[in-house]
Design an enzyme around this catalytic site. Structure first.
Site, PDB file in Angstrom:
ATOM      1  N   ILE A 215      -8.607  27.734  28.573  1.00  0.00           N
ATOM      2  CA  ILE A 215      -7.649  26.633  28.719  1.00  0.00           C
ATOM      3  C   ILE A 215      -6.230  27.189  28.892  1.00  0.00           C
ATOM      4  O   ILE A 215      -5.463  26.719  29.744  1.00  0.00           O
ATOM      5  CB  ILE A 215      -7.745  25.665  27.515  1.00  0.00           C
ATOM      6  CG1 ILE A 215      -9.198  25.156  27.397  1.00  0.00           C
ATOM      7  CG2 ILE A 215      -6.790  24.492  27.684  1.00  0.00           C
ATOM      8  CD1 ILE A 215      -9.475  24.290  26.182  1.00  0.00           C
TER       9      ILE A 215
ATOM     10  N   TYR B 283     -13.545  25.526  11.278  1.00  0.00           N
ATOM     11  CA  TYR B 283     -12.746  25.458  12.509  1.00  0.00           C
ATOM     12  C   TYR B 283     -11.812  24.242  12.467  1.00  0.00           C
ATOM     13  O   TYR B 283     -10.596  24.371  12.644  1.00  0.00           O
ATOM     14  CB  TYR B 283     -13.669  25.403  13.738  1.00  0.00           C
ATOM     15  CG  TYR B 283     -12.931  25.023  14.997  1.00  0.00           C
ATOM     16  CD1 TYR B 283     -11.882  25.815  15.468  1.00  0.00           C
ATOM     17  CD2 TYR B 283     -13.254  23.860  15.699  1.00  0.00           C
ATOM     18  CE1 TYR B 283     -11.176  25.457  16.614  1.00  0.00           C
ATOM     19  CE2 TYR B 283     -12.563  23.497  16.841  1.00  0.00           C
ATOM     20  CZ  TYR B 283     -11.526  24.291  17.295  1.00  0.00           C
ATOM     21  OH  TYR B 283     -10.832  23.927  18.416  1.00  0.00           O
TER      22      TYR B 283
END
Ligand code: UDP
Length: 330
Positions: A11, A147
């Site tokens: 990304i 996460y």
């Protein structure tokens, strides 16, 4: 110049490329833990004098000093992070150290060198098990894995750093990011690949890999998980808008980046067979730990406040991802 951390990754590299196309000066900071040198070579070719690369680690304060010193960094877009849920459950230390401490180091150097604007890659995983669909930004944030916790912790730190040190942040909570650069200069490379669309597409090549559907008895229309797939170029446009918003004096805020629509694993699989025009071998496998049945974004806030307007279809995302895979398999 804009600092893009993690710009050698999937990304981040799309963001760096877009900024370069807008004639901005960009410096990418990356330690190649999951990023790729070939991606940096492409950015160098595309960006020419507007592009600079700095190899370094967010956990190394000397690297950060050398990065900020003598450079005119106006704003930061912070992608550098580990991002696999399953891995984070097995190795939380890696996630907290890199994602949380790395971000604190970055924010502290921003403070020291008077950089006051940051756009941060956050995630739908900060919401945890959804209580309502589509998910609004006001949905409670109760992550169910390290996460998600690591990203939520950084979001909270950013609120406190605004309050105390006037560092303004925009946190963008990504749903499922898909597709790649239309011209296939850069794309998604993960090793191992864990994501749905590239995994389906990889099974179209002669590698005898059977694509695995992780669970078909979820409480959804066809029993497979539903996700909201947002095109990477649309997603990056939101980062550019967020930078502009902060430059115009916008307050610290957070936004979902998704499409308001969900597709099941089976629907994605069917669309991949259509795009590739190939029979793709598949089997039903065990559910993956920590996968909620349905995640769909409510994206109104980003549209209203940032003026964001995602335009690409799922077909576009799968098509560009396939073009990229074809290029890799030449
Ligand atoms: N998935 C799957 N097979 C794969 C990879 C993913 O069935 O090889 C499913 C996964 O269980 C989830 C969805 O596809 O429901 C999206 O997974 P991905 O890893 O792409 O993104 P995540 O939702 O974990 O961020």
């Amino acid at each position: 110049m804009i600092l893009v951390t993690g710009g050698a990754g999937y990304i981040g590299s799309h963001c760096a490329l877009k900024l370069l196309e807008e004639n901005k000066k960009v410096i990418v900071f990356d330690n190649f833990s999951t990023g790729h040198i070939e991606t940096i070579e492409t950015l160098m070719k595309e960006g020419k004098d507007n592009f600079e690369f700095f190899e370094g680690n967010l956990l190394n304060l000397n690297d950060l000093d050398a990065l900020f010193k003598d450079r005119n960094i106006e704003a930061v877009i912070h992608f550098a992070a580990y991002s696999l849920v399953e891995e984070s459950m097995k190795n939380p230390e890696k996630y907290y150290r890199n994602n949380v401490i790395g971000s604190i180091n970055l924010l502290d150097k921003m403070r020291q060198y008077n950089v006051s604007r940051i756009v941060f890659s956050s995630t739908a995983a900060t919401y945890g098990e959804p209580k309502e669909i589509p998910i609004k930004e006001t949905h409670p944030q109760n992550p169910i894995n390290p996460y998600g916790n690591s990203k939520l912790t950084v979001e909270k730190i950013m609120d406190d750093y605004d309050e105390a040190y006037n560092i303004k942040s925009v946190r963008l909570r990504y749903f499922n990011v898909a597709g790649c650069d239309d011209k296939t200069r850069i794309g998604e490379i993960h090793n191992p690949e864990t994501h749905l669309i590239p995994n389906i597409l990889k099974s179209t090549f002669n590698n005898k890999k059977t694509f695995k559907i992780f669970g078909d008895d979820y409480n959804t229309k066809d029993g497979t998980c539903i996700r909201d797939y947002i095109n990477v170029e649309d997603l990056i446009n939101a980062h550019i808008l967020a930078l502009n918003y902060l430059s115009a004096g916008g307050k610290t805020d957070f936004f979902n980046l998704g499409t308001n629509e969900g597709n099941s694993v089976k629907e994605i699989f069917d669309l991949c067979t259509k795009v590739t025009n190939k029979e793709i071998p598949f089997e039903i496998a065990q559910k993956r730990a920590g996968d909620p049945a349905i995640l769909i974004a409510d994206n109104k806030k980003a549209k209203e406040i940032l003026g964001w307007n995602p335009e690409k279809t799922l077909y576009d995302s799968i098509k560009s991802a396939y073009m990229w895979e074809l290029k890799q398999n030449k």
